[in-house]
Design an enzyme around this catalytic site. Sequence first.
Site, short mmCIF file in Angstrom:
data_model
loop_
_atom_site.label_atom_id
_atom_site.label_comp_id
_atom_site.label_asym_id
_atom_site.label_seq_id
_atom_site.Cartn_x
_atom_site.Cartn_y
_atom_site.Cartn_z
N CYS A 122 0.80 -1.22 0.00
CA CYS A 122 0.00 0.00 0.00
C CYS A 122 0.84 1.29 0.00
O CYS A 122 1.43 1.62 -1.01
CB CYS A 122 -0.96 -0.03 1.18
SG CYS A 122 -2.34 1.08 0.98
N HIS A 219 -3.92 -5.92 1.95
CA HIS A 219 -3.78 -6.18 3.37
C HIS A 219 -4.42 -7.52 3.65
O HIS A 219 -4.77 -8.25 2.74
CB HIS A 219 -4.53 -5.11 4.17
CG HIS A 219 -4.20 -3.72 3.76
ND1 HIS A 219 -3.03 -3.12 4.09
CD2 HIS A 219 -4.88 -2.81 3.03
CE1 HIS A 219 -3.00 -1.90 3.60
NE2 HIS A 219 -4.12 -1.67 2.94
ZN LIG Z 1 -3.84 0.39 2.10
#
Ligand SMILES: [Zn+2]
Lengths: 267, 427
Positions: A122, A219
């Site tokens: 991310c 995630h």
């Molecule tokens: Zn993220």
Amino acid sequence: MTPQSQPAGSGHELSFGHELPPLDSAEASKGTIRILQLYPRDMNIYGDWGNALVLAQRLRWHGYTPELLEYNVGDDFPSDVDLIVGGGGQDSGQLVIQDDLLARESTLRELAEDGTPMLVICGLYQLFGKFFKTRTGAVIPGIGILDVETHGTEERLIGNVSVSSPEFGTILGYENHSGQTTLGPGVAPLGATAKGTGNNSTSGQEGARYRNVVASYLHGSLLPKNPALADFLVRTAVERKYGSFISGSPDDSYAVLAREHAARRPR
Amino acid sequence: MLYFSVPLGKLVRRVSRLRGGGSALPGLVVEKIDHGFMQRTLSTLPLGVAVVSGTNGKTTTTKMVVELLESQGLKVFTNRTGSNFTRGVAAALLGEVDWRGRLQADVAVLELDEAHAVHFVNRVPPRYSLLLNVLRDQLDRFGEIDKTAQLLQHIASKTTGTVVLNREDPRVARIADTLDGPEVLYFGLDDSLLSTFPNDDEMRAAPGSPVPPAPARPHADVVLRRVGPDDADFEYDGETVTTAMLLRGVYNIFNAAAALTLARAIPAPAAADNAGLLEALSRVAPAFGRGESLTVDGLPLELVLVKNPSGFRLGLKSFPAAGYATMIAINDNYADGRDMSWLWDVEFDTLREGGVDQLTGSRAYDMALRLQYDDVAIGAVNTEIAPALAGFISGAKDKPKRIFCTYTAMLAIRRELSKITTVEVVS
Ligand SMILES: [Zn+2]
């Protein structure tokens, strides 16, 4: 480099880390692998600790000794790093690490070019790219190890994701980002999205691959439910350091069941 | 229109009650035909509207504030049903007003979901607001913690009288810097308790690791000084007082300091009666599921609601595992949040010694995997809640039991438990 490498200097002890479970087995170790968590103080949202924990525990289950290190803003960069893992953060966290990360560009680039296995999720995926252009047009420079660029959007891409990867099979995870990332010719995608969005709303691709760097929006945490990917990072780190990897036999029955149930959940 | 909306809304309410329907439909009807109903009705209250918001503990805190104010002789309107939306408030008002639309109350205390609070406060500026915390929760709906903090800031900015802030949550405390209208009061913690309440920025601080020295903090109106097994010390007006507590769990008791601060700020007809406040506080029972204790086979069965890493951590810390059989129920329905990442930010070392007897819920195997990586032994796993609960109860007949559960798992568990024991009905 010997298995008994230097203990971590005071600059990067696990001041912000969770602890590894105590070790009760007294079996001889096949070697030590130093795992560096990048910016755990500021980039640790959405279970990023899970990735570090899985790498450390799987090393143990394969018969090796993990040594968990941290690098936070202003620390000395530790030497002899075998594996690097970095996560996502709030917008505010990204602002905090930005300058420090740029100052570490050459160190990280050298490690990546040299084949050090890395997992960036991310926010750090975005900052490992060339730049992040916000919705208002501000350009946040990245360190450009990955030939990707990211553009902030109004749309937030959220939900369960399933990716079909040529290297790692089906990868399952959860995405939550408003930056959309476009890959340049210097990187390959991690895989094609079968469910969910991934890098951006048009390409049908998720993540990026370059040398031994794996970058992803997922995630979940990513590694627990994707042991094939975790073991790629572990094996690569061990092979680079010791020439060969002698696998142990982790019990992945819960991972298999967790994958089955997760795959059936709605977006 | 105005003359028909209340009787009509009340009628719809009656009909939907008879049909066993939810509480939102009558609110929807009255709002549709009389958009100003809620605003107009609430504006007649002599002490105005107090809102309670934040990610964790709204329901129990709202309940506390109501009971504290009632102990001071005030008549309080509240949205007890847990429908924390504008429509739910309108529906609850319909149940309380007379047929001419008058509300017989001194003050309204409303629990507001962060997502809907903004819309609400734009229409009904509160006189008081109590902002509890900004913990990682429902991130898949709001995107970012910082955004949630902005929502709370908006509530504060619309508040006309007093804003009560959590001094120990940096994102909440910082809201004070943006305000110049309302009075600001804080509730706070003794330094010795700070490490018990990691905020999400410090989420990764290892248990027992040195905590950076706390920066100078503003004066707090009420400070929680100590938490005992069934009592607590609060400091206010320069004095430390000890009171018995029915509430369990440090986070509930910290929210009691929040409720005390707000209740002290709302002027009762007589001068504030601190002894009465404490007496009322000692009798507050937890709102359902938030550390609730039931009886099964003559032994306690505790339900602990967990919905984000901080809450789960505090739950594990507040309720020691020794001597208890433990079950964990993790669902990933919309109301629980679909993202399981948060389980990886909780450490489960406190369960290592006794292990976990039973796992259940749609993400039972995600939980099993999490425990495996923390070297916590696992008894049985069954994603179906009813058989898992039955197995857990019959397998630990001689032990007190504790169930950590996400929101929708808790609803399912309460439904099952109501077949074998007395469970308070929540409409
Ligand atoms: Zn993220």
